[in-house]
Design a protein around this motif. Structure first.
Motif, PDB file in Angstrom:
ATOM      1  N   GLU A  96      -2.484  -5.801   8.438  1.00  0.00           N
ATOM      2  CA  GLU A  96      -3.060  -6.647   7.394  1.00  0.00           C
ATOM      3  C   GLU A  96      -3.873  -5.829   6.405  1.00  0.00           C
ATOM      4  O   GLU A  96      -3.774  -6.007   5.192  1.00  0.00           O
ATOM      5  N   ALA A  97      -4.690  -4.904   6.925  1.00  0.00           N
ATOM      6  CA  ALA A  97      -5.557  -4.107   6.054  1.00  0.00           C
ATOM      7  C   ALA A  97      -4.749  -3.280   5.059  1.00  0.00           C
ATOM      8  O   ALA A  97      -5.091  -3.199   3.874  1.00  0.00           O
ATOM      9  N   THR A  98      -3.674  -2.662   5.534  1.00  0.00           N
ATOM     10  CA  THR A  98      -2.873  -1.825   4.641  1.00  0.00           C
ATOM     11  C   THR A  98      -1.986  -2.663   3.732  1.00  0.00           C
ATOM     12  O   THR A  98      -1.818  -2.343   2.546  1.00  0.00           O
ATOM     13  N   THR A  99      -1.419  -3.747   4.252  1.00  0.00           N
ATOM     14  CA  THR A  99      -0.496  -4.557   3.452  1.00  0.00           C
ATOM     15  C   THR A  99      -1.199  -5.167   2.248  1.00  0.00           C
ATOM     16  O   THR A  99      -0.663  -5.175   1.142  1.00  0.00           O
ATOM     17  N   ARG A 100      -2.391  -5.672   2.448  1.00  0.00           N
ATOM     18  CA  ARG A 100      -3.111  -6.284   1.325  1.00  0.00           C
ATOM     19  C   ARG A 100      -3.366  -5.269   0.213  1.00  0.00           C
ATOM     20  O   ARG A 100      -3.132  -5.541  -0.961  1.00  0.00           O
ATOM     21  N   VAL A 101      -3.858  -4.094   0.588  1.00  0.00           N
ATOM     22  CA  VAL A 101      -4.182  -3.071  -0.411  1.00  0.00           C
ATOM     23  C   VAL A 101      -2.917  -2.568  -1.111  1.00  0.00           C
ATOM     24  O   VAL A 101      -2.852  -2.500  -2.342  1.00  0.00           O
ATOM     25  N   LEU A 102      -1.917  -2.222  -0.321  1.00  0.00           N
ATOM     26  CA  LEU A 102      -0.730  -1.591  -0.890  1.00  0.00           C
ATOM     27  C   LEU A 102       0.145  -2.577  -1.665  1.00  0.00           C
ATOM     28  O   LEU A 102       0.701  -2.227  -2.707  1.00  0.00           O
ATOM     29  N   MET A 103       0.273  -3.796  -1.179  1.00  0.00           N
ATOM     30  CA  MET A 103       1.063  -4.782  -1.919  1.00  0.00           C
ATOM     31  C   MET A 103       0.371  -5.189  -3.217  1.00  0.00           C
ATOM     32  O   MET A 103       1.027  -5.476  -4.231  1.00  0.00           O
ATOM     33  N   THR A 104      -0.956  -5.208  -3.223  1.00  0.00           N
ATOM     34  CA  THR A 104      -1.685  -5.461  -4.471  1.00  0.00           C
ATOM     35  C   THR A 104      -1.417  -4.354  -5.477  1.00  0.00           C
ATOM     36  O   THR A 104      -1.129  -4.610  -6.656  1.00  0.00           O
ATOM     37  N   ALA A 105      -1.471  -3.103  -5.009  1.00  0.00           N
ATOM     38  CA  ALA A 105      -1.185  -1.970  -5.896  1.00  0.00           C
ATOM     39  C   ALA A 105       0.266  -1.985  -6.351  1.00  0.00           C
ATOM     40  O   ALA A 105       0.576  -1.629  -7.495  1.00  0.00           O
ATOM     41  N   CYS A 106       1.155  -2.401  -5.460  1.00  0.00           N
ATOM     42  CA  CYS A 106       2.574  -2.506  -5.800  1.00  0.00           C
ATOM     43  C   CYS A 106       2.787  -3.490  -6.942  1.00  0.00           C
ATOM     44  O   CYS A 106       3.501  -3.210  -7.914  1.00  0.00           O
ATOM     45  N   ARG A 107       2.152  -4.661  -6.847  1.00  0.00           N
ATOM     46  CA  ARG A 107       2.279  -5.676  -7.894  1.00  0.00           C
ATOM     47  C   ARG A 107       1.676  -5.167  -9.200  1.00  0.00           C
ATOM     48  O   ARG A 107       2.261  -5.358 -10.277  1.00  0.00           O
ATOM     49  N   GLU A 108       0.515  -4.515  -9.116  1.00  0.00           N
ATOM     50  CA  GLU A 108      -0.141  -4.004 -10.326  1.00  0.00           C
ATOM     51  C   GLU A 108       0.714  -2.937 -11.010  1.00  0.00           C
ATOM     52  O   GLU A 108       0.700  -2.818 -12.244  1.00  0.00           O
ATOM     53  N   ALA A 109       1.454  -2.158 -10.207  1.00  0.00           N
ATOM     54  CA  ALA A 109       2.296  -1.096 -10.760  1.00  0.00           C
ATOM     55  C   ALA A 109       3.611  -1.628 -11.337  1.00  0.00           C
ATOM     56  O   ALA A 109       4.375  -0.862 -11.941  1.00  0.00           O
ATOM     57  N   GLY A 110       3.876  -2.907 -11.132  1.00  0.00           N
ATOM     58  CA  GLY A 110       5.113  -3.479 -11.642  1.00  0.00           C
ATOM     59  C   GLY A 110       6.335  -3.141 -10.829  1.00  0.00           C
ATOM     60  O   GLY A 110       7.465  -3.299 -11.302  1.00  0.00           O
ATOM     61  N   VAL A 111       6.145  -2.670  -9.595  1.00  0.00           N
ATOM     62  CA  VAL A 111       7.276  -2.372  -8.712  1.00  0.00           C
ATOM     63  C   VAL A 111       7.829  -3.686  -8.190  1.00  0.00           C
ATOM     64  O   VAL A 111       7.100  -4.495  -7.608  1.00  0.00           O
ATOM     65  N   ARG A 112       9.128  -3.904  -8.366  1.00  0.00           N
ATOM     66  CA  ARG A 112       9.719  -5.213  -8.085  1.00  0.00           C
ATOM     67  C   ARG A 112      10.580  -5.229  -6.824  1.00  0.00           C
ATOM     68  O   ARG A 112      11.216  -6.229  -6.520  1.00  0.00           O
ATOM     69  N   GLN A 113      10.601  -4.110  -6.087  1.00  0.00           N
ATOM     70  CA  GLN A 113      11.379  -4.059  -4.863  1.00  0.00           C
ATOM     71  C   GLN A 113      10.519  -3.469  -3.758  1.00  0.00           C
ATOM     72  O   GLN A 113       9.950  -2.387  -3.915  1.00  0.00           O
ATOM     73  N   ALA A 114      10.424  -4.188  -2.638  1.00  0.00           N
ATOM     74  CA  ALA A 114       9.591  -3.717  -1.526  1.00  0.00           C
ATOM     75  C   ALA A 114      10.160  -4.229  -0.218  1.00  0.00           C
ATOM     76  O   ALA A 114      10.822  -5.267  -0.177  1.00  0.00           O
ATOM     77  N   PHE A 115       9.898  -3.481   0.836  1.00  0.00           N
ATOM     78  CA  PHE A 115      10.311  -3.949   2.158  1.00  0.00           C
ATOM     79  C   PHE A 115       9.300  -3.526   3.208  1.00  0.00           C
ATOM     80  O   PHE A 115       8.537  -2.571   3.022  1.00  0.00           O
ATOM     81  N   ALA A 116       9.279  -4.286   4.293  1.00  0.00           N
ATOM     82  CA  ALA A 116       8.373  -4.028   5.406  1.00  0.00           C
ATOM     83  C   ALA A 116       9.144  -3.350   6.521  1.00  0.00           C
ATOM     84  O   ALA A 116      10.228  -3.806   6.901  1.00  0.00           O
ATOM     85  N   THR A 117       8.618  -2.262   7.044  1.00  0.00           N
ATOM     86  CA  THR A 117       9.309  -1.513   8.096  1.00  0.00           C
ATOM     87  C   THR A 117       8.786  -1.907   9.469  1.00  0.00           C
ATOM     88  O   THR A 117       7.612  -2.249   9.641  1.00  0.00           O
ATOM     89  N   MET A 118       9.670  -1.847  10.446  1.00  0.00           N
ATOM     90  CA  MET A 118       9.316  -2.112  11.841  1.00  0.00           C
ATOM     91  C   MET A 118       9.895  -0.982  12.684  1.00  0.00           C
ATOM     92  O   MET A 118      10.993  -1.089  13.225  1.00  0.00           O
ATOM     93  N   TRP A 119       9.161   0.110  12.762  1.00  0.00           N
ATOM     94  CA  TRP A 119       9.649   1.270  13.491  1.00  0.00           C
ATOM     95  C   TRP A 119       9.504   1.054  14.992  1.00  0.00           C
ATOM     96  O   TRP A 119       8.734   0.217  15.449  1.00  0.00           O
ATOM     97  N   GLY A 120      10.236   1.862  15.753  1.00  0.00           N
ATOM     98  CA  GLY A 120      10.224   1.740  17.208  1.00  0.00           C
ATOM     99  C   GLY A 120       9.912   3.052  17.887  1.00  0.00           C
ATOM    100  O   GLY A 120      10.565   3.413  18.868  1.00  0.00           O
ATOM    101  N   ASP A 121       8.920   3.784  17.364  1.00  0.00           N
ATOM    102  CA  ASP A 121       8.573   5.101  17.909  1.00  0.00           C
ATOM    103  C   ASP A 121       8.392   5.048  19.427  1.00  0.00           C
ATOM    104  O   ASP A 121       7.908   4.056  19.983  1.00  0.00           O
TER     105      ASP A 121
END
Length: 467
Positions: A351-376
């Motif tokens: 939650e902490a990272t998604t809020r910050v980074l998705m806000t910056a993503c929207r501000e930058a005008g980036v229109r394509q994003a995806f959420a990763t679910m790694w299985g390290d």
């Protein structure tokens, strides 16, 4: 159980609606509650009156999100919901490479849930867990997908409004494939391919064609992240070492293979930032500014994916998005929902990272994003379940800003059939009186779970904590 009758622009949504109906506790009938569907540009709108309803949507994915709202609030008539999506591509990346190839039934259930959240893309990450003709050791005994299975999943996803995009590796992260003796001629280091060799590029073309053949999309993710051992094995013995020019030559060759086969590639962007500060341990060093030579070296026709699962500093996120904007290629953003840190997801960090980074993503005008679910480390946490609440938050931020937790919880239950609170409580496993430093992660649950009582390696780390 509500009964509905869809009218209007429904030719391309009926197959998916029939697949979703049981999960939504809906039936389709000629005498059901009439719902008019209009496919048009603009915000997603769902509205109902006492005797009829309507869904206005820009895509099939938006329709299924809207249909889920209608089903969840059917007894609240009249109501109206209006959302303006911030993204053209809202995707989820599913890691199927670390003992986590899902069954067909599980994958289809996951696709239906994503569709109800409003996702329109799934990036299927397979390092070697897909079938390559003539390469029997590719994915050997690792549950690899057959071509027929991938084709079936692609068709199923398409009915739900989801584009399936193959994701492979064409440089590093190839340890599982390269461990076999038959791969000796294309192995540079344990996990990096041997470059400037004809056999390597023959293999890469086979991989690209095989991974893409089952899918309708012409997009492919070619990986190329974290290959920090690039050219430092056999290649160095034979040719010396110049990582920058080697990376550029390799990328040109892989891009040519994609172009010749009609594919539009994307790749992770971190290697460019690593080359700018090669001594740094971070994929995207703080404050890193790219040289003009590095910016100019990136091909214009390979989209760059900025992945970041750690940044909680808005200024740093904005700086990294600004650096990506200097490239000629389009930028995509990849966040993380923290399914890879141990047996349970870390929703607080997500939650902490998604809020910050998705806000910056929207501000930058980036229109394509995806959420990763790694299985390290062997996919201890089942991403098909463990990632769901993080995926819901990612979707809510994309569609409406996601600032209301009560609304998020209600949407989560409508989309998954599960209450949100038990999922949210899983984060407590990683909060036992410890506080992570900003940007860091921790997993005490994993250390305590695997601690050897006869040789307690982590005993000092937990000294002073209440039992």
């Amino acid at each position: 159980m509500p009964s509905i009758r869809l009218t209007g622009d429904i030719a391309h949504i009926m197959e998916g609606t029939r697949a979703q109906a049981a999960d939504l506790n809906l039936t389709l009938a000629e005498d059901g509650f009439p719902v008019a569907v209009t496919l048009r540009k603009g915000p997603l709108e769902v509205l109902t009156e006492a005797e009829s309803g309507a869904i206005f949507c820009g895509s099939r994915a938006e329709f299924f999100r809207g249909l889920t709202m209608l089903a969840a609030r059917f007894d609240e008539r009249p109501f109206r919901v209006r959302e303006t999506p911030a993204l053209d591509l809202l995707g989820a990346m599913l890691d199927c490479s670390r003992n986590a190839v899902p069954t067909m039934e599980a994958a289809k259930t996951f696709l239906r849930r994503l569709s109800r959240m409003g996702y329109n893309a799934v990036l299927l990450y397979t390092e070697d867990t897909y079938e390559v003709a003539g390469r029997p050791y590719f994915g050997y005994l690792r549950g690899r997908f057959s071509q027929a299975e991938l084709r079936e999943l692609d068709q199923y996803a398409d009915a739900l409004g989801i584009e399936m995009i193959p994701c492979i590796q064409t440089l590093g992260h190839m340890a599982r494939a390269l461990r076999w003796p038959c791969m000796e001629d294309v192995r540079d280091t344990d996990d990096v391919l041997l470059l400037d060799e004809e056999k390597t590029y023959a293999l890469i073309e086979e991989m690209i064609v095989s991974a893409s053949r089952p899918f309708a999309t012409r997009r492919i993710h070619i990986g190329m992240d974290e290959a920090y051992g690039l050219g430092r094995g056999k290649y160095m013995d034979r040719h010396g070492y110049d990582s920058f020019s080697l990376m550029c030559r390799h990328l040109d060759k892989v891009c040519a293979i994609c172009r010749e086969n009609g594919f539009t590639p994307m790749m992770w962007s971190d290697m460019y930032f690593h080359m700018a500060q090669p001594g740094s341990a971070a994929a995207y060093p703080a404050g890193c500014t790219l040289s003009e030579a590095i910016v100019a070296a990136a091909p214009k026709d390979i989209d760059l994916v900025y992945w970041d699962y750690y940044t909680e500093d808005g200024a740093l996120a904005r700086h990294l998005f600004a650096e990506h904007a200097r490239f000629s290629a389009d930028t995509l953003f990849a966040g993380g929902v923290y399914t890879w840190n141990g047996p349970v997801p870390d929703y607080d960090k997500a939650e902490a990272t998604t809020r910050v980074l998705m806000t910056a993503c929207r501000e930058a005008g980036v229109r394509q994003a995806f959420a990763t679910m790694w299985g390290d480390d062997g996919a201890e946490c089942n991403p098909l379940l463990g990632g769901l609440l993080g995926l819901q938050r990612f979707a809510e931020i994309a569609y409406n800003g996601g600032r209301d937790d009560d609304a998020l919880d209600a949407r989560f239950e409508a989309c998954t059939g599960c209450p949100a609170q038990p999922f949210r409580a899983l984060g407590a496993f990683n909060r036992i009186g410890l506080d992570a430093r900003p940007g860091d992660v921790m997993n005490p649950v994993k250390q305590l779970l695997y601690e050897d009582p006869l040789m307690p390696l982590f005993e000092a780390d937990f000294a002073g904590l209440a039992p």
